[in-house]
Motif scaffolding. Sequence first.
Motif, PDB file in Angstrom:
ATOM      1  N   UNK A  35       1.341  -1.173   0.087  1.00  0.00           N
ATOM      2  CA  UNK A  35      -0.232  -0.115  -0.130  1.00  0.00           C
ATOM      3  C   UNK A  35       0.488   1.336  -0.334  1.00  0.00           C
ATOM      4  N   UNK A  36       0.173   2.177   0.388  1.00  0.00           N
ATOM      5  CA  UNK A  36       0.817   3.612   0.823  1.00  0.00           C
ATOM      6  C   UNK A  36       1.242   4.493   1.790  1.00  0.00           C
ATOM      7  N   UNK A  37       1.943   4.901   2.417  1.00  0.00           N
ATOM      8  CA  UNK A  37       1.775   5.902   3.360  1.00  0.00           C
ATOM      9  C   UNK A  37       1.930   7.125   3.123  1.00  0.00           C
ATOM     10  N   UNK A  38       0.881   7.974   3.991  1.00  0.00           N
ATOM     11  CA  UNK A  38       1.007   9.586   3.712  1.00  0.00           C
ATOM     12  C   UNK A  38       2.261  10.219   4.972  1.00  0.00           C
ATOM     13  N   UNK A  39       3.755  10.575   4.533  1.00  0.00           N
ATOM     14  CA  UNK A  39       4.272  11.746   5.397  1.00  0.00           C
ATOM     15  C   UNK A  39       5.059  12.465   4.780  1.00  0.00           C
ATOM     16  N   UNK A  40       5.134  13.545   5.735  1.00  0.00           N
ATOM     17  CA  UNK A  40       5.368  14.904   5.663  1.00  0.00           C
ATOM     18  C   UNK A  40       6.682  15.280   3.942  1.00  0.00           C
ATOM     19  N   UNK A  41       6.302  15.332   3.858  1.00  0.00           N
ATOM     20  CA  UNK A  41       7.619  16.500   2.827  1.00  0.00           C
ATOM     21  C   UNK A  41       8.660  16.852   3.185  1.00  0.00           C
ATOM     22  N   UNK A  42       9.909  15.992   2.660  1.00  0.00           N
ATOM     23  CA  UNK A  42      11.035  16.323   3.383  1.00  0.00           C
ATOM     24  C   UNK A  42      11.158  18.347   2.842  1.00  0.00           C
ATOM     25  N   UNK A  43      11.907  18.222   3.398  1.00  0.00           N
ATOM     26  CA  UNK A  43      12.426  20.863   2.800  1.00  0.00           C
ATOM     27  C   UNK A  43      13.857  19.480   1.453  1.00  0.00           C
ATOM     28  N   UNK A  44      13.058  20.921   0.595  1.00  0.00           N
ATOM     29  CA  UNK A  44      14.038  21.074  -0.438  1.00  0.00           C
ATOM     30  C   UNK A  44      15.727  21.165  -0.380  1.00  0.00           C
ATOM     31  N   UNK A  45      16.489  20.634  -1.065  1.00  0.00           N
ATOM     32  CA  UNK A  45      17.940  20.643  -0.871  1.00  0.00           C
ATOM     33  C   UNK A  45      18.578  20.809  -2.390  1.00  0.00           C
ATOM     34  N   UNK A  46      19.659  20.645  -2.458  1.00  0.00           N
ATOM     35  CA  UNK A  46      20.737  20.815  -3.731  1.00  0.00           C
ATOM     36  C   UNK A  46      20.419  19.568  -4.347  1.00  0.00           C
ATOM     37  N   UNK A  47      20.315  18.690  -3.249  1.00  0.00           N
ATOM     38  CA  UNK A  47      20.218  17.313  -4.395  1.00  0.00           C
ATOM     39  C   UNK A  47      18.763  16.882  -4.425  1.00  0.00           C
ATOM     40  N   UNK A  48      17.763  17.820  -4.045  1.00  0.00           N
ATOM     41  CA  UNK A  48      16.479  17.682  -3.840  1.00  0.00           C
ATOM     42  C   UNK A  48      15.632  18.006  -3.973  1.00  0.00           C
ATOM     43  N   UNK A  49      15.362  18.231  -5.310  1.00  0.00           N
ATOM     44  CA  UNK A  49      14.152  19.526  -5.936  1.00  0.00           C
ATOM     45  C   UNK A  49      12.532  18.721  -6.534  1.00  0.00           C
ATOM     46  N   UNK A  50      12.267  17.571  -6.484  1.00  0.00           N
ATOM     47  CA  UNK A  50      11.189  17.063  -6.384  1.00  0.00           C
ATOM     48  C   UNK A  50      10.930  16.522  -5.191  1.00  0.00           C
TER      49      UNK A  50
END
Length: 309
Positions: A35-50
């Motif tokens: 199934x799927x789990x709903x978790x808060x989105x992380x903060x954007x960083x230089x390595x993570x933009x999506x």
Amino acid sequence: MKTTRKCRALLSVSMNLLALFFSITAFITTYWCVGTQRVPKPKCTKLRTHNCIDYGVNETDPKVVVYSWETGDDRFLFRQFHTGIWFSCAENIHDEGEKCRSFIDLAPASERGVLWLSVVSEMLYIVLLIVGFSLMCLELVHSSTSNMIDGLKLNAFAAIFTVLSGLLGMVAHMMYTQVFQVTVTLGPADWRPYNWDYGWSFCMAWASFTCCMGASVTTLNSYTKTVIEFRHKRKTFVQSIRKEQAREALGHYRNHSLHSISQTVEVYTQTPYSSGIRTHIPAASLDLSECYPIVVRRLCWVFWAFCSN
């Protein structure tokens, strides 16, 4: 009969082997529930933009108040997860790959005893399947020989072990399902699924149970049919022997009776030279084919005299 027994034994062995393969595969995999789990989105960083929250300001200054205009489900990230008997794995939102946790630790304390009982039942289920498979293989070897009694004993024990393993497997699957449903409600907040369904491991577990019960039914049917055929053949053989013995006894009685009558009958005749004088003629010098009418008439007369008295 021997060919039919061998075919039934091959069918039982094949279904038991499938049940063993499915059960081991389901036991070691982690796709009982997905199934799927709903978790808060992380903060954007230089390595993570999506799939992240971009505040658009310098976050190094603690005095700066940041705002996020994302509301509702836009603030959360839906990640895939899959759970088995031993582990529960989910996508790692901070890095590539998956992050796995022990499902025994995730289960509520009140349900861990039931979960351990389910694990032990699954192990016993596999062990009994192996024992039943071994006995079926031995019975298959004996089906090609003339030792029918040993083959029937092995067949009976294989059916018993297979039925017991099927019952243990059913109980183990149901207990795990109950524990998982309770964990969905009372488990850790960061693990609780948003939606879930049963996976292919769960389907393989119940397919293993189906094959196991099919093998046990086939083995019991083979045992019952072999016993019925054996009893029918023995009954037919005994009846044929009794008929043959009765036929031989009747023939011996008839020959003995005719021999006794031919040795004791006395025939008298009147000679032309001395009227009224009866001359004894030995029975050995007579033709028995000429004596049969006389014997029959005398027997009829004796029977009539006996009935009239």
